[in-house]
Design a protein around this motif. Structure first.
Motif, PDB file in Angstrom:
ATOM      1  N   ARG A 126       0.954  -0.719   0.173  1.00 23.37           N
ATOM      2  CA  ARG A 126      -0.176  -0.674  -0.043  1.00 23.37           C
ATOM      3  C   ARG A 126       0.902   1.393  -0.150  1.00 23.37           C
ATOM      4  NH1 ARG A 126      -4.182  -0.802   4.362  1.00 23.37           N
ATOM      5  NH2 ARG A 126      -2.705  -0.883   5.613  1.00 23.37           N
ATOM      6  N   LEU A 152      -5.574   0.388  -4.957  1.00 28.29           N
ATOM      7  CA  LEU A 152      -5.398   0.829  -3.716  1.00 28.29           C
ATOM      8  C   LEU A 152      -6.817   0.369  -2.558  1.00 28.29           C
ATOM      9  CD1 LEU A 152      -4.460   5.044  -3.519  1.00 28.29           C
ATOM     10  CD2 LEU A 152      -2.620   2.447  -2.418  1.00 28.29           C
ATOM     11  N   LEU A 155      -6.028  -2.729  -1.376  1.00 31.40           N
ATOM     12  CA  LEU A 155      -5.991  -2.849  -1.016  1.00 31.40           C
ATOM     13  C   LEU A 155      -6.307  -2.711   0.132  1.00 31.40           C
ATOM     14  CD1 LEU A 155      -2.195  -1.493  -2.517  1.00 31.40           C
ATOM     15  CD2 LEU A 155      -2.889  -3.880  -1.376  1.00 31.40           C
ATOM     16  N   GLU A 156      -7.111  -1.569   0.212  1.00 27.77           N
ATOM     17  CA  GLU A 156      -7.531  -1.301   1.220  1.00 27.77           C
ATOM     18  C   GLU A 156      -8.966  -1.985   2.157  1.00 27.77           C
ATOM     19  OE1 GLU A 156      -7.606   1.574   3.619  1.00 27.77           O
ATOM     20  OE2 GLU A 156      -5.869   2.298   2.507  1.00 27.77           O
ATOM     21  N   SER A 159      -6.911  -5.088   3.141  1.00 25.03           N
ATOM     22  CA  SER A 159      -6.327  -5.293   4.891  1.00 25.03           C
ATOM     23  C   SER A 159      -7.392  -5.490   5.783  1.00 25.03           C
ATOM     24  CB  SER A 159      -5.601  -3.955   4.573  1.00 25.03           C
ATOM     25  OG  SER A 159      -5.230  -3.988   6.094  1.00 25.03           O
TER      26      SER A 159
END
Length: 170
Positions: A126, A152, A155-156, A159
């Motif tokens: 990230r 992103l 990835l967010e 996560s």
């Protein structure tokens, strides 16, 4: 209507001075805080509340790097095409598949150390994608940045999924 950068009198770019953003936000909030309008007319109180709400939303957007990147793309007429454009670079897709397998394995084994390692890898990726996004945005390459913003987004979300599995192990 002013955009968020104009509201806080900041340059319209990805790289921002966090202290300047905080200071500008507090200045705007001070000017429009509802307590200052306690004895004002209903319409003046309503307008102050609208400005306070707008300042809060602008601050949240600019404070968060992911949201700031998406906002800059939008301001510059580049649609992120979140619903219609799911194309990603092959290496990123392979990484996603490896991470999914690692998450499934760690979940099944209830392996907290493996989850921590996965979380660290995602955090590192990230950071790298955010740095590349910043470079494209600050150089005016909003189309290229939009693709990175979509990465992103993954990835967010991933996560968050890892964090949920970690929480379930506790």
């Amino acid at each position: 209507m002013q955009n968020h950068f104009e509201l806080f009198q900041l340059p319209q770019q990805f790289t921002i001075d966090a202290a300047a953003l905080d200071s500008a936000y507090h200045e705007v909030q001070h000017r429009v805080h509802p307590d200052r309008f306690a004895n004002a007319s209903d319409s003046e109180r309503r307008v102050a509340m609208q400005w306070a709400t707008r300042a809060n939303e602008a601050y949240k957007t600019l404070k968060n790097p992911f949201r700031r990147a998406a906002y800059l793309c939008e301001l510059n007429g580049v649609d992120l095409e979140v619903e219609s454009n799911t194309s990603m670079p092959p290496a990123f897709l392979m990484q996603q598949m490896e991470w999914r397998e690692a998450l499934d394995d760690a979940r099944a084994a209830k392996d907290g150390a493996a989850l921590d390692a996965l979380e660290a890898a995602i955090r590192s990726e990230r950071k790298a994608v955010l740095e590349a996004t910043a470079a494209h945005l600050d150089n005016g390459d909003f189309r290229q940045a939009a693709g990175l913003v979509r990465q992103l987004m993954f990835l967010e979300k991933f996560s968050d999924e890892v964090a949920n599995v970690q929480d379930a192990l506790i």
